[in-house]
Design an enzyme around this catalytic site. Sequence first.
Site, short mmCIF file in Angstrom:
data_model
loop_
_atom_site.label_atom_id
_atom_site.label_comp_id
_atom_site.label_asym_id
_atom_site.label_seq_id
_atom_site.Cartn_x
_atom_site.Cartn_y
_atom_site.Cartn_z
N SER A 92 0.84 -1.19 0.00
CA SER A 92 0.00 0.00 0.00
C SER A 92 0.88 1.26 0.00
O SER A 92 1.64 1.48 -0.93
CB SER A 92 -0.94 -0.04 1.21
OG SER A 92 -2.10 0.72 0.98
N LYS B 160 -21.57 18.32 5.60
CA LYS B 160 -20.65 18.70 6.66
C LYS B 160 -20.57 17.64 7.75
O LYS B 160 -19.53 17.46 8.40
CB LYS B 160 -21.07 20.05 7.27
CG LYS B 160 -20.07 20.62 8.25
CD LYS B 160 -18.72 20.87 7.59
CE LYS B 160 -17.72 21.48 8.55
NZ LYS B 160 -16.39 21.64 7.94
#
Length: 297
Positions: free
Chosen positions: A122, A174
Amino acid sequence: MLPTARPSFSQRHPFIFGFLLILAAVALFMGASAALRHLTGGTGPFAGPRVGVVRVEGMIADISKTTAWMDTLRDDPSVRGVLLRVDSPGGGVAASQELLDAVRRMAQVKPVVVSMGTVAASGGYYISLGATRVIANPATLTGSIGVKMELPNVQGLMDKLGLARQTLVSGDMKDAGSPFRAMTPQEREYLQSLVMDMYDQFVTEVANSRNLPVEKVRAVADGRALTGRQAHELGLVDAPGGMDVAMTDLQQLCGITERPVLVEQPKPSSWLRDALESVLDLQPASRVVTPGFLYVY
């Protein structure tokens, strides 16, 4: 009768005095050695050509010290090349990108050869893409090209405790990914788009750095880990081998024929910190996980 002279410190405390003398001699020797290395650039009669060593181990998070060390090696004209030892399962996306940029800046000035350890997956693989050459042990776990976002959810626990949370937001997204309620389909689509954008950056970087078709990279970029041998067959690394092979490659790239002097990053004394952590059962800051979004390569 004349008064008896008071014994000197060395007579009263011979062991302490001897220990202090040894410390002074060691400090003098280290200072002289450092001065000699500075004046000769590490190429005196008792020193060979110098190559730097950078180690990236564990989760990739706070990379400030590593990048600072890499900048030091890059700007040191006596350092001919750099061996980058990677033994990491990955880490934060932005941190991995910053480290990749630092590796690439280094490789523009002097050769950088990656030596993959037990795992370089990764983000550990991602940062290796900036090197001049990448060497992996046949059994190294690498690849794992992908992005993961983890979002904790404690709604069930809150319901059992009879607790509720009220939130005021300025926009619909949000509060996306809040751990205190279920995710809406719109929020899932939005957050998935963030993951896929970062994933596309990763795939594109692999394709460009390894000179591979994007379609070939996407075929194995589903998060799967690969052995070093498999990665070599797919063109994701340059050659199989351990640190000895990587060092041999680095010496050839640098034109070095003799045994080089390895320049390791100085490690500050940590005995007091380790003692406090052991006695007080404290966790180092690098091991503390902050709740919230967690994007990882």
